[in-house]
Structures are given as structure tokens and as C-alpha cells.
Motif scaffolding. Sequence first.
Motif, PDB file in Angstrom:
ATOM      1  N   ALA A  16       1.279  -1.155  -0.136  1.00  0.00           N
ATOM      2  CA  ALA A  16      -0.096   0.377   0.133  1.00  0.00           C
ATOM      3  C   ALA A  16       0.305   1.226  -0.324  1.00  0.00           C
ATOM      4  CB  ALA A  16      -0.716   0.444   0.858  1.00  0.00           C
ATOM      5  N   GLN A  17       1.406   1.038   1.098  1.00  0.00           N
ATOM      6  CA  GLN A  17       2.923   2.561   0.848  1.00  0.00           C
ATOM      7  C   GLN A  17       3.475   2.994  -0.161  1.00  0.00           C
ATOM      8  OE1 GLN A  17       5.981   1.726   3.867  1.00  0.00           O
ATOM      9  NE2 GLN A  17       4.068   2.540   5.404  1.00  0.00           N
ATOM     10  N   ASP A  18       4.042   0.835  -1.094  1.00  0.00           N
ATOM     11  CA  ASP A  18       4.157   1.589  -3.093  1.00  0.00           C
ATOM     12  C   ASP A  18       3.089   2.020  -3.817  1.00  0.00           C
ATOM     13  OD1 ASP A  18       6.752   0.346  -2.176  1.00  0.00           O
ATOM     14  OD2 ASP A  18       6.321  -1.180  -3.280  1.00  0.00           O
ATOM     15  N   LEU A  19       1.998   1.873  -3.183  1.00  0.00           N
ATOM     16  CA  LEU A  19       1.244   2.546  -3.994  1.00  0.00           C
ATOM     17  C   LEU A  19       1.085   4.356  -4.135  1.00  0.00           C
ATOM     18  CD1 LEU A  19      -1.724   0.064  -3.932  1.00  0.00           C
ATOM     19  CD2 LEU A  19      -0.279   0.543  -5.769  1.00  0.00           C
ATOM     20  N   PHE A  20       1.065   4.259  -2.556  1.00  0.00           N
ATOM     21  CA  PHE A  20       0.613   5.880  -2.377  1.00  0.00           C
ATOM     22  C   PHE A  20       1.709   6.477  -2.753  1.00  0.00           C
ATOM     23  CE2 PHE A  20       1.319   9.234   0.516  1.00  0.00           C
ATOM     24  CZ  PHE A  20       0.369   9.458   1.204  1.00  0.00           C
ATOM     25  N   PHE A  21       3.208   6.314  -2.093  1.00  0.00           N
ATOM     26  CA  PHE A  21       3.667   7.062  -3.178  1.00  0.00           C
ATOM     27  C   PHE A  21       4.354   6.832  -4.517  1.00  0.00           C
ATOM     28  CE2 PHE A  21       5.709   6.826   1.241  1.00  0.00           C
ATOM     29  CZ  PHE A  21       5.820   7.363   1.499  1.00  0.00           C
ATOM     30  N   LYS A  22       3.876   6.192  -5.377  1.00  0.00           N
ATOM     31  CA  LYS A  22       4.238   5.989  -6.809  1.00  0.00           C
ATOM     32  C   LYS A  22       2.786   6.987  -7.098  1.00  0.00           C
ATOM     33  CE  LYS A  22       2.392   3.480 -10.805  1.00  0.00           C
ATOM     34  NZ  LYS A  22       2.045   4.187 -11.480  1.00  0.00           N
ATOM     35  N   GLN A  23       1.675   7.228  -6.949  1.00  0.00           N
ATOM     36  CA  GLN A  23       0.300   8.353  -6.862  1.00  0.00           C
ATOM     37  C   GLN A  23       1.382   9.529  -6.334  1.00  0.00           C
ATOM     38  OE1 GLN A  23      -3.016   7.498  -7.726  1.00  0.00           O
ATOM     39  NE2 GLN A  23      -2.137   9.849  -8.843  1.00  0.00           N
ATOM     40  N   LEU A  24       2.231   9.445  -5.567  1.00  0.00           N
ATOM     41  CA  LEU A  24       2.587  10.494  -5.371  1.00  0.00           C
ATOM     42  C   LEU A  24       3.161  11.739  -6.033  1.00  0.00           C
ATOM     43  CD1 LEU A  24       2.408  13.087  -2.355  1.00  0.00           C
ATOM     44  CD2 LEU A  24       4.571  11.928  -2.238  1.00  0.00           C
ATOM     45  N   ASN A  25       4.310  10.689  -6.495  1.00  0.00           N
ATOM     46  CA  ASN A  25       5.517  10.308  -7.677  1.00  0.00           C
ATOM     47  C   ASN A  25       4.515  11.139  -9.093  1.00  0.00           C
ATOM     48  OD1 ASN A  25       8.439  10.145  -7.579  1.00  0.00           O
ATOM     49  ND2 ASN A  25       7.272   9.437  -5.586  1.00  0.00           N
ATOM     50  N   ALA A  81       2.968  15.124 -13.113  1.00  0.00           N
ATOM     51  CA  ALA A  81       1.615  15.795 -13.983  1.00  0.00           C
ATOM     52  C   ALA A  81       1.608  17.415 -13.270  1.00  0.00           C
ATOM     53  CB  ALA A  81       0.804  14.671 -13.380  1.00  0.00           C
ATOM     54  N   GLY A  82       1.842  17.883 -12.034  1.00  0.00           N
ATOM     55  CA  GLY A  82       1.918  19.169 -12.003  1.00  0.00           C
ATOM     56  C   GLY A  82       0.917  19.542 -11.117  1.00  0.00           C
ATOM     57  N   ASN A  83      -0.038  18.579 -10.794  1.00  0.00           N
ATOM     58  CA  ASN A  83      -0.875  18.161  -9.735  1.00  0.00           C
ATOM     59  C   ASN A  83      -0.729  18.834  -8.382  1.00  0.00           C
ATOM     60  OD1 ASN A  83      -3.500  17.188  -8.252  1.00  0.00           O
ATOM     61  ND2 ASN A  83      -3.892  15.703  -9.918  1.00  0.00           N
ATOM     62  N   SER A  84      -0.563  20.251  -7.855  1.00  0.00           N
ATOM     63  CA  SER A  84      -0.513  20.290  -6.348  1.00  0.00           C
ATOM     64  C   SER A  84      -1.835  19.939  -5.890  1.00  0.00           C
ATOM     65  CB  SER A  84       0.013  22.065  -6.959  1.00  0.00           C
ATOM     66  OG  SER A  84      -0.985  22.744  -7.957  1.00  0.00           O
ATOM     67  N   GLY A  85      -2.859  20.079  -6.017  1.00  0.00           N
ATOM     68  CA  GLY A  85      -4.477  19.803  -5.786  1.00  0.00           C
ATOM     69  C   GLY A  85      -3.845  18.641  -5.091  1.00  0.00           C
ATOM     70  N   GLU A  89      11.214  11.762  -3.271  1.00  0.00           N
ATOM     71  CA  GLU A  89      11.694  11.398  -4.555  1.00  0.00           C
ATOM     72  C   GLU A  89      10.512  11.832  -5.480  1.00  0.00           C
ATOM     73  OE1 GLU A  89      10.689   7.402  -4.445  1.00  0.00           O
ATOM     74  OE2 GLU A  89      13.005   6.629  -4.396  1.00  0.00           O
ATOM     75  N   ALA A  90       9.849  12.036  -4.765  1.00  0.00           N
ATOM     76  CA  ALA A  90       8.447  13.476  -5.603  1.00  0.00           C
ATOM     77  C   ALA A  90       9.244  14.331  -6.093  1.00  0.00           C
ATOM     78  CB  ALA A  90       7.590  12.956  -4.426  1.00  0.00           C
ATOM     79  N   THR A  91       9.987  15.482  -5.390  1.00  0.00           N
ATOM     80  CA  THR A  91      10.277  16.601  -5.370  1.00  0.00           C
ATOM     81  C   THR A  91      11.285  16.031  -6.576  1.00  0.00           C
ATOM     82  OG1 THR A  91      12.102  16.358  -3.776  1.00  0.00           O
ATOM     83  CG2 THR A  91      10.444  17.068  -2.825  1.00  0.00           C
ATOM     84  N   CYS A  92      11.925  15.473  -6.746  1.00  0.00           N
ATOM     85  CA  CYS A  92      12.763  15.295  -8.121  1.00  0.00           C
ATOM     86  C   CYS A  92      11.813  14.868  -9.280  1.00  0.00           C
ATOM     87  CB  CYS A  92      13.710  13.847  -7.707  1.00  0.00           C
ATOM     88  SG  CYS A  92      14.939  14.146  -6.235  1.00  0.00           S
ATOM     89  N   ALA A 130       7.569  23.898 -11.176  1.00  0.00           N
ATOM     90  CA  ALA A 130       8.022  24.291 -10.239  1.00  0.00           C
ATOM     91  C   ALA A 130       6.336  24.296  -9.188  1.00  0.00           C
ATOM     92  CB  ALA A 130       7.721  25.608 -10.239  1.00  0.00           C
ATOM     93  N   GLU A 131       5.801  24.353  -8.914  1.00  0.00           N
ATOM     94  CA  GLU A 131       4.066  24.615  -8.619  1.00  0.00           C
ATOM     95  C   GLU A 131       3.941  23.432  -7.289  1.00  0.00           C
ATOM     96  OE1 GLU A 131       2.233  27.386  -7.744  1.00  0.00           O
ATOM     97  OE2 GLU A 131       3.674  28.067  -8.728  1.00  0.00           O
ATOM     98  N   ALA A 132       4.191  22.614  -8.202  1.00  0.00           N
ATOM     99  CA  ALA A 132       4.230  21.074  -7.550  1.00  0.00           C
ATOM    100  C   ALA A 132       4.888  20.734  -6.510  1.00  0.00           C
ATOM    101  CB  ALA A 132       4.206  19.349  -8.624  1.00  0.00           C
ATOM    102  N   LEU A 133       6.437  21.376  -6.759  1.00  0.00           N
ATOM    103  CA  LEU A 133       7.749  21.824  -5.663  1.00  0.00           C
ATOM    104  C   LEU A 133       6.515  22.689  -5.104  1.00  0.00           C
ATOM    105  CD1 LEU A 133      10.215  20.729  -5.000  1.00  0.00           C
ATOM    106  CD2 LEU A 133      10.803  22.839  -6.075  1.00  0.00           C
TER     107      LEU A 133
END
Length: 805
Positions: free
Chosen positions: A36-45, A50-54, A74-77, A85-88
Motif C-alpha cells: 500500500a505504501q508503494d501505491l501511495f508514493f507512486k501516486q505521489l510521484n 504531472a504538476g497536480n499540486s492540489g 523522491e516526489a520532489t525530484c 515548480a508549483e508541484a515542488l
Amino acid sequence: MGSGAAKGKASPREASGDVGLAAPTIQAAIAGNQEAQDLFFKQLNDFAAAGNSGGLKALLQKWPKAAQKHGAREATCAAVKHGQAEALKALLDEGVRPFIGRNDPEVNPLIHAVELREWDCIEMLVPRALKYNFSTGLLQEGMMDFVVAGNIDMMQKLLVTHQIPGNGKLLCAALLLGPEEKAHAMASEIVEHIKDLSQPSSVEPSEEKYPRGWEEFAPIHAACRARKAALLPNLLEFLLGRGVTLSEWGKERSLKTSFAKRLPLHYAAENKHMPLKVVEQLAKAYPDAMFAHVNDRPGRKLPCQCASHNDEMKERLEELMYQHVCSSFDALGKDSEGEYIRLIRLALLFEKVCSLPDTKLSRGSLSFVVESLLPKKLEAQASSADVDFSAEAVRFAEANPRVDLGRDSAAKVKVKSIADIGQVLKSDFWELLKLVEHCGEMVSDLSQFRQMLCYELESRLKWVSQQAQAGKSETLSDQVRYGMFVFAGLIAEVLTAPADEEGEAGEEKGADSVLSSVASSFASSELLEVVVAAYCKELQIPSAWNLLGILQEGLMGQGIKAIVFSGGDLVIKQTMLPGSPRFDWVQGLFENTFLKRYTRDRRGGKVPEALEVKELEQVLNCGSWGEYANTRRRVHGELQERGPAWTGTLRTDECTKGEAAEWFKSEEYPSGVNEHWLYHGTSQEGETGITEGDFRLNLAGSNAGTLYGNGVYLAEAVSKSDEYTTPHGSNDLRTILLCLSCLGRINYNDERRPDGDELAASCQGGGYHSILGDREKIRGTYREIIVFDENLIYPGYICRYRRID
């Protein structure tokens, strides 16, 4: 500003903050379920890319503690790599703290931001980056493009608004690489924001970016080398007023090696646009430079000869040389015996190049200096009793202290090469070596110099051997090191025979004959045996190294390719020829441990079909081995107390060709210390830095990630280490170091998302000595081995190889 604007507009789903995961999945992730954590962080990345800041904010608000996890970093990278930039910003606002100070491309977005020049992203990271030397260096590297492009406005913003400090490399680039018409303004801006104006830098020439490259250039070199329009008014006076170092050598990569090294005065003298007044200032500030040859080799040009394009400048430099010798001669006192040989050398060099008319030689030829001082020196030697060289040994130790280069800054070791140390000692011995080497061809009878040289050598070595045999002095270690340095210095002089003006080695001349005969006379000396035996005992040098035999061959001008002192101890490199048992063993290891597997560390590059060893050198780094031997003894004791952990085999354990290296084995460890040969890929600069110094934990992950913490990463598969190498140049050779590694108690890890900090802590007082990260089991890639004490690794062999596609 910059290229970091978000790509495209957010979709309605993105704007709504839809997390994209079912609530049970998120709850399972919070509860610790790995899948489940792998799925969570995959979605986060995915949201970050995609720049989906929301979506990022909504997802992290569902599990706030996820912001502290590796996957969030990893998602910041991912955001930066896609220019979002907005996602960061959203990730940073939600508490994600990337490891800005760590050289890890998996969790440090600044690495990607600088590489891609995403300045909108960089600006958000600057406040954090300035807290760390590594990340500040990244920012400065990113600023190079603006300097070369002449973008003064952007440089002002970065230097003034964001307070990113300048450095010598940026100033050198402004003077040498940027637009000529903007060099003045650019240099004026940068110079006000530099703390250390003597810090050297290096730039690789690139056809696209940097047409001219340099090694160990400080701003003073660039200012002396710069074109007329690029000269900042009063820049050289400003640099001299700040006390910049004038004795360091700079090297242009565009020049032949035999002509490359120059002091600032050389560059100024050969610069057709340099004012005579400035050249005079440089010469008076560091007079020794007037008597230094290009590349510090006899037969090359002196600064006055570099000024052959300007008769007035050439003549003025000769006048200054003459005045310096005369005034130094007049200043000699009763206790100035140590200056005799140096002044004889300077006088002979002047006589060789002098083109001044007799009317400008107020005291006539400088032969009076030689005729006056040479008999005095011979008389002083003949009447002297045994000399105590304690003060000279102390100066040696102070100039070249024994330090652990893996932990202490290299800046603390102010002298590295034998030639440099000789300059610091300022002794008759070193002056004699330089005199015979640089001026021997100007003396018809060298027998007197040979007599003096033998006396200087024998008296020093006799004193050192007496100290070693007594074995009572508190400074015995430094005294023995000094004795080894004396031998090494003589070998170095024998190995580097003078070359002619075309850079080719010529026939043996009188000077060469004197050096060779003196050196060979000490090859069978008992003094050598006594000093080497004491040195080997202290550092536990393996008997199979045959250090005595190697030095004896070196004194005969054979066997040794290079010899230096680094970190306070002797470093020798020996070539292993193709077809020899050791060479075949290494090539066999390369063949047996090559796995054709792709990982993201290749960054899109092709996996080669094979790796072919072309050159092999054994490294005899005495100081590094001493550290390894002491640490190995400690690990053995801890293994006896705690017992082993993981004790499996590694791919490099099997030898199928040639003869495996076994010189390191000791009867002291019958139960073993979990020693293995492992690979470490590096650059050409890294090859020199590691083998002549040590691994540096503060540079951990320079070419790779740090998934398992800031340690030294090793591989059992040569193809894994190949991912982190860079080609040397036109020959396309690369370097992998074959390292003897004492792994002790191994903490085996097969987690998909390991906690690097926790694993590192297990090896820093937690009962383990190393980590084996089994990514082969998890990802189907490779097993990696990580150690957190650089003294657990000894770089035994330099393997230069070529990729076979």
C-alpha cells in the motif's frame, strides 16, 4: 526568469484535489503495509510529475507523516525533472524536506534543478542549499552558464538578492570564457562576493560550453592570462593586496602536457597585453618565480624568456633577476650557509639566460657569486661533525602532516608532491638536487656537486637510521617518514629526467649522470634497509609488497612509474603488464562478474556488451594501508565478541584466471574478517584522489544515490560500478578501483524502501560494520555493499578499461 514554469494547466480533477487512491489503501499504507505504501508514493510521484499540486496537498494531508518518508523526497525530484515548480512548492509547503545537503539524486531535487537549469525550482531551494557546502557548490556550478553567456543581470540577482557566494571558478570563467566585452563588468560583480581568492578550480574543455579548460587555476592565473579587454582595472593590484598565493602552478588543458604548468608570472610575462608595471609587481612580490622554468622542468622557459615578444619587459625581468641575486648575496651573514647553494643556482640560471649589455651589470658577471660561495660550502662540509637534522624533520612533518584524508579536509595537507615539500624545507639537499638538475649542463666539472650531494644524503640518512635503531624518540615516526621522503625525493629526481624544448627526453647529460650515480650508490646501503624496516613495521606493510626491493629498483631508475607523498606517507604505483598472472586475474573477474542489466543509474545510457581491461596498476599507499590494517584488527576483535552476521559469498570471491592477489592475508586472523575484493567506479580525478588519498565520506554518492545512507558504495558486479564511471578523454578509458574490503558483521537488507539513516546508524555504533543491500532480490538488478568507515576499504588496484558495445 528561467525555464521552470509548470507545464500546462491543471485539469478539473487536479484542481479538485482528488487523491486518486481508495481510503482503505491509504489506511493500509499508514498502518505500515509495504504494498500500500508503494501505491501511495507512486501516486505521489505521478502527481508531482504531472504538476497536480492540489492532488499532492490532498494526498499528504491524508497521511501527514508521509512527508518525512523517502518516497515523498523522491516526489520532489519528480516535480523538478518535469519542470513543475508549483508541484515542488506544494510538496515543500506540506512539510517535505528533501536532503539538499546530500549528493543523492534520488532525494535531492537541487541536483536535477541545476542540471536542467530549472531556476524557478532552484529559487525555492536556495535558502536550504546555502546551509551546506555541497549544495552551495551545485548552485555555483549552475551559475557558470550565466557567466559564460555574459548574463550580468542574472548574476547580480543570484549574488546579491539570493546571496549565493561567488568562487574562484566563476571569476576565472568571467575572465577567460565569457564575452570579452562583458568581462570587466562580470568580474567586477563576482570579485566582491568571493571569500577565498586563492582557491584553485578546474574546468574541462567542452566544444559546446567551454572551449578552453584549465586545472588548478586560481583567479590570479586567470587575471594574468586574460585578454586586454577582459582585464579588470586594478584587478591584479587588488588580488596582490588581498595576499593571494603566487607560488601555485596553473595548467591549461589546451596546451601540451610538457608546456602546461605555469606560475602567474609566466602567464603575465607571455601575455602581450600585460602592462610592464604589473609584471614588475608580480616579480617583486614573489622573486622565486623569476627563476622557475615552465612546467618546473629544466630546459623550459623562464619568465624572462616567456616575455620574448616584448624586449622592454624581457630586459626588465633580467634586471630584476640580477638585482635579486646581488641583494641576496649582500644580505648573507655568518649563519647563512644554507643559502649558499640556492644563490649559486640562481646565479647560474641568470648567467644562462642573460642578454643584458655589460653596461647594465653594475657588478659584472654573477660568476663572482659561484666563485665565492662554492669553496665556502665545500670547506664547511669538510669541517663539519655529525649534524642533527631534527629541525629539518620537524619542518617536513609540519609541511606534510600525517592525516586521515578520508576524514580531514584535503586543504589541511598543504604540500603533496615531493618537489613542493622540497621547496618548503629550503635545505641544501633539495637545493643541490635542483642545482644539479637545472644547472648541471652549465658546470664543466660536476664532481664537486656530486661530492656535496653524497655528503648531504649520507649525513641525513645516517642520522635517521640512528634514530630508528635507538627507537626511543617521541618523534620517531616523523623522523622515519622523513628518511623515507629523502629516498623518495632522490628517486623522483632520477625518474624525471630533463626533457628538451620539444618535450622529448634527451640523451643522458652530465646532470643526469650525477643523479643516477648518486642514487644507485644508495641502493645497496644498509641505511636504506634500516629506515625501510622501521617504516614497514610501523605501518604493518605486507612483506609481499617488497617495499625495500621496490625502492632499490627506483634508485636504479627502474620499476617505479610514479612516487609521491600524500597524507604524510609514501604512495607508489606499479604497472601490471598484460599477460601477467595478476592482469589475467583482474580481466577474469571483469568477465565473471559482468551482468547485462539496466538500472536508472545509467540515465538512459546503453548497457555495454563487455568491459575490457587495458591498463592495470597496483597501488602501494603506505598510509592508507596502515589505516586499513589497524581498522581490520579492531574489526577482528569485535567479531570475536559478537560473532558474524551474514556470511555468504560474493561474485568476486571466485578466481578463474591468472593468479589472485593474496598479499594481504595475515595469520593474525585465522577466523577471517569477512574480507572481499569489490569494485568502485569513479572518474579520472576520483582515481587520483582515492588512490593517493582515501575515500571521502563527505563525497559519498558523488556519482550515485545514497539509498542506504552516506557511505562508500561498492559492488560485486563490475557492470554495476561501470554505471558510475566517466571517460577520461579521447581514449575513452574509464576507471574502476578493485578494493580490498573488510566487511566484518554485515547487516543484510532486502527491504523495498529501506530507511537509509537507520541502516547507517547500525554501522555507526549499532553493532554492524557494513550493509548488503539486496536489490537483485527485490528489483532484479544488483547487490550493493556499503561501508561507513573509509578505513575498511583499501583501493588495491586501478583498473582502466574500455566498454565493448
